[in-house]
Write an enzyme that holds these catalytic residues in place. Structure first.
Site, PDB file in Angstrom:
ATOM      1  N   ASP A 272      -6.179   9.093   9.466  1.00  0.00           N
ATOM      2  CA  ASP A 272      -4.882   8.707  10.016  1.00  0.00           C
ATOM      3  C   ASP A 272      -4.560   9.339  11.353  1.00  0.00           C
ATOM      4  O   ASP A 272      -4.837  10.498  11.599  1.00  0.00           O
ATOM      5  CB  ASP A 272      -3.779   9.059   9.020  1.00  0.00           C
ATOM      6  CG  ASP A 272      -3.823   8.140   7.817  1.00  0.00           C
ATOM      7  OD1 ASP A 272      -3.850   6.915   8.038  1.00  0.00           O
ATOM      8  OD2 ASP A 272      -3.856   8.635   6.684  1.00  0.00           O
TER       9      ASP A 272
ATOM     10  N   GLU B 109       0.868  -1.178   0.000  1.00  0.00           N
ATOM     11  CA  GLU B 109       0.000   0.000   0.000  1.00  0.00           C
ATOM     12  C   GLU B 109       0.900   1.221   0.000  1.00  0.00           C
ATOM     13  O   GLU B 109       1.672   1.430   0.939  1.00  0.00           O
ATOM     14  CB  GLU B 109      -0.851   0.009   1.262  1.00  0.00           C
ATOM     15  CG  GLU B 109      -2.324  -0.139   1.002  1.00  0.00           C
ATOM     16  CD  GLU B 109      -3.113   0.086   2.272  1.00  0.00           C
ATOM     17  OE1 GLU B 109      -3.144   1.227   2.746  1.00  0.00           O
ATOM     18  OE2 GLU B 109      -3.671  -0.892   2.790  1.00  0.00           O
TER      19      GLU B 109
ATOM     20  N   TYR C 293     -11.038  -4.176   2.919  1.00  0.00           N
ATOM     21  CA  TYR C 293     -10.185  -3.677   3.993  1.00  0.00           C
ATOM     22  C   TYR C 293     -11.065  -3.517   5.227  1.00  0.00           C
ATOM     23  O   TYR C 293     -11.911  -2.634   5.284  1.00  0.00           O
ATOM     24  CB  TYR C 293      -9.596  -2.330   3.577  1.00  0.00           C
ATOM     25  CG  TYR C 293      -8.535  -1.757   4.482  1.00  0.00           C
ATOM     26  CD1 TYR C 293      -8.700  -1.707   5.868  1.00  0.00           C
ATOM     27  CD2 TYR C 293      -7.364  -1.225   3.950  1.00  0.00           C
ATOM     28  CE1 TYR C 293      -7.735  -1.169   6.688  1.00  0.00           C
ATOM     29  CE2 TYR C 293      -6.381  -0.678   4.767  1.00  0.00           C
ATOM     30  CZ  TYR C 293      -6.588  -0.648   6.136  1.00  0.00           C
ATOM     31  OH  TYR C 293      -5.628  -0.099   6.943  1.00  0.00           O
TER      32      TYR C 293
END
Lengths: 397, 274
Positions: free
Chosen positions: B63, B52, B177
């Site tokens: 994040d 990734e 994911y």
């Protein structure tokens, strides 16, 4: 007046661009908002606090001396500065805290720029006995130190955000991250008409009281609608609150005043609608300032902390794109001049944010005839800015 | 002439493994663009099945602090989406074989041009794309474009997705994911036990392999997840190693030393599986 589509779009602007873990929280918020916004007992409670606690309705004041001095259109001031806590922010905060209570949240988080939204949030949390955490850019905590202290007096915890330019943009990032982590017991109270759907719609809904009152008050005083309505636009909540109830009144010209900073040519401003391009920021699509890099977000500058934001509400982006509103800009210097003028002429010290709207009204009024009228939204009072202006003019030379 | 496999097929093939595959995330251009190339090759050699490649962004909503720090450092060196594309191409030039997923926030994609970007992915040797702030409801256009171009659009599901799991899983491309926990990326010492149940639930609905990420930093966690997934994504814990070895990795003369640390970390992480 209801321009929001199901997916939260205003034309091509708005939407919900957030990581999957947050989407559920937003869906729940939307469902709760849809359930309560027309609920009789909810509105009864909200109206009670707006009247008895915040002091609504506030006046639509005819600024006679300013009008005479400008020698043109009659200037009316919508006195949001007279609300409890000194700005329009309380309208939205009371609405959202009551919504949070009904959703069972125990903890409220918020972001703040000038500190007005933070103070309003801390106030409502004190009123309803809820835990309150306010994120604020470190630069803003410096510029608005007294508001930090106010929030602490009201029992809130203020977190200074030290990322990036340390202003409103970074404060929103920090609050969103907290929300993503803690949303099961936390309500994120957004203060401006920005963010992912349903926030812009919720904020517009709770702020529309400004325009609803102003419209009725003007009808009562003048027997007709105003020719112009003018408000400052950072994120754009006071402006959309004034504008939305006039959306269908095609003869009423709508003007949003953006922070021109040190001039649009200087690159140091926060005029997202005048100088920005469509993009995605903080989970929604809008006009936004672009940075030096190909994909970066631009950094905003304004003398007024509350306007210092690189994006703008999606509904304003839509109004601009369809030509329903005109968006102009006023520089730091012009706003500062209006701050002094309104204080001297009317005995009203406006917030530096609101001073942008006043400055434009002072340019516009002389170009209009004496039988025309305009409404300027005095979104907040300037007491919070007195120290900053003093330092600029006397202290730190 | 034999038609080469599409990126989507290569991603599918990467999951043809008995053990769950290791999927590292790196911030492209951190600590330097040149180091990123060597780090990618080291990760492949250490056993990564997929890479990734993260485009550093100023507003990374998904994040946590670790990836934010590496992103700000990469941005400070002028790393933008077009430069990351060039980096991917260089990785291929240097012999990287494993599929590469471009991880980027939506705004850079919009500024670059969505259609332009996805149609160019193949030229840069990129097999799939993951846009964390593009939820299912907004992803229709991208989904179509990736399909047309033989790439995979990787979707996220979270424990909170609930009714959304089925909807997302039934449209999934490449792999799904699964976000292990609420909040943002970042190494966590413990993972909630409910993750296993969540993974099993997703697997029931998914037509593509299921990989888990967010918070994975230790071999025991990998061991715990292994029976319930086909891949595991490690980002922040790896970036922490890069941050610790930032100085040696920056300098070409000492880089080997940093790369050895990365290799050691990856081997340790996988030790639970052998």
């Amino acid at each position: 007046m209801e321009q929001t589509t199901e997916k939260g779009y205003f034309g091509e602007f708005g939407g919900s661009f957030v990581p999957e873990p947050l989407q559920k929280a937003l869906d729940e918020l939307e469902a709760a908002f849809e359930k309560y916004k027309d609920d009789e007992s909810f509105n009864e409670e909200l109206n009670y606090y707006l009247k008895e606690y915040a002091g609504r309705p506030n006046p639509l004041y005819f600024a006679q001396r300013l009008t005479e001095k400008m020698g043109g259109a009659k200037i009316y001031l919508k006195r949001e500065d007279l609300n409890h806590t000194g700005a329009h922010k309380i309208n939205n905060v009371l609405g959202q805290v009551l919504l949070a209570k009904r959703m069972g949240a125990k903890r409220i988080i918020a972001e703040t720029g000038a500190g007005q939204h933070g103070v309003a949030t801390a106030t409502a949390c004190a009123l309803f006995g809820m835990e309150c955490v306010v994120y604020m850019g470190e630069e803003d905590t410096r510029r608005q130190a007294l508001n930090v202290f106010r929030m602490e007096l009201l029992g809130a915890k203020v977190v200074a955000v030290t990322e990036g330019a340390r202003t409103l943009k970074e404060a929103v990032d920090a609050a969103l991250i907290d929300y993503a982590t803690n949303y099961t017991n936390t309500f994120y109270l957004i203060g401006s008409a920005v963010g992912p759907h349903p926030y812009p719609t919720i904020v517009r809904h709770f702020q529309s009281i400004i325009g609803q009152e102003a419209r009725a008050q003007h009808l009562e005083k003048e027997g007709r609608l105003p020719d112009y309505i003018v408000a400052c636009v950072g994120g754009g909540s006071n402006a959309i609150g004034l504008f939305a109830p006039f959306f269908d009144d095609q003869d009423v010209k709508i003007v949003g005043v953006e922070p021109g900073g040190r001039g649009l040519a200087s690159g140091q401003h926060a005029a997202s609608l005048s100088k920005g391009e469509p993009g995605v920021i903080h989970g929604f699509k809008c006009f936004m300032l672009k940075g030096d890099g190909e994909d970066g977000v631009g950094e905003a500058h304004s003398i007024a902390a509350g306007l210092d934001y690189p994006g703008v509400g999606p509904e304003h982006s839509y109004y601009k794109s369809i030509g329903r509103a005109e968006y102009v800009s006023i520089t730091d210097e012009e706003a500062l001049n209006a701050f002094h003028q309104l204080s001297m002429i009317e005995g009203i010290i406006p917030a530096l944010e609101s001073s942008h709207a006043v400055a434009y009204a002072m340019k516009l009024a002389p170009t209009l005839s004496k039988d025309q009228t305009l409404i300027v939204n005095i979104s907040g009072r300037g007491d919070k800015d007195v120290q900053q202006v003093f330092d600029m003019e006397h202290g730190n030379k | 002439m034999i038609k080469e496999s599409t990126g989507a097929q290569l991603i599918q093939a990467a999951f043809q493994s008995e053990k769950p595959i290791f999927i590292p995330f790196i911030t492209a251009g951190f600590p330097t663009p040149a180091a990123s190339i060597d780090i990618a090759l080291t990760l492949e050699e250490a056993g990564a099945g997929l890479l990734e490649l993260g485009v550093p962004y100023s507003d990374p909503l998904a994040d946590g602090p670790t990836i934010q720090t590496s992103s700000h450092k990469a941005i400070a060196q002028g790393v933008t989406l077009p430069k990351v594309l060039e980096m991917a191409k260089e990785m291929r030039g240097r012999g990287l074989k494993i599929p590469v997923i471009l991880f980027t926030y939506y705004n850079p994609v919009l500024q670059y041009g969505t259609e332009k970007l996805i149609s160019q992915l193949e030229d840069y040797g990129i097999d799939g794309i993951l846009i964390p702030d593009l939820p299912f409801e907004e992803a229709e256009e991208v989904n179509k474009l990736t399909e047309q171009n033989g790439r995979s659009f990787i979707s996220l599901v979270a424990p909170t997705s609930q009714q959304r799991i089925q909807m997302i899983a039934s449209h999934a491309q490449g792999f799904l994911y699964c976000v292990s926990s609420l909040g943002v990326t970042g190494a966590r010492s413990t993972l909630d036990d409910s993750v296993v149940g969540f993974l099993d639930e997703v697997k029931k609905h998914s037509r593509v392999p299921v990989a888990v990420g967010f918070g994975i930093s230790r071999a025991e966690q990998v061991q715990l997840m292994a029976p319930h997934c086909e891949g595991y994504i490690v980002g922040s814990a790896l970036i922490n190693i890069l941050l610790k070895n930032e100085d040696v990795l920056k300098d070409e003369l000492t880089r080997e030393q940093g790369l050895a640390e990365i290799n050691k970390f990856v081997k340790e992480l996988q030790s639970g599986l052998s």
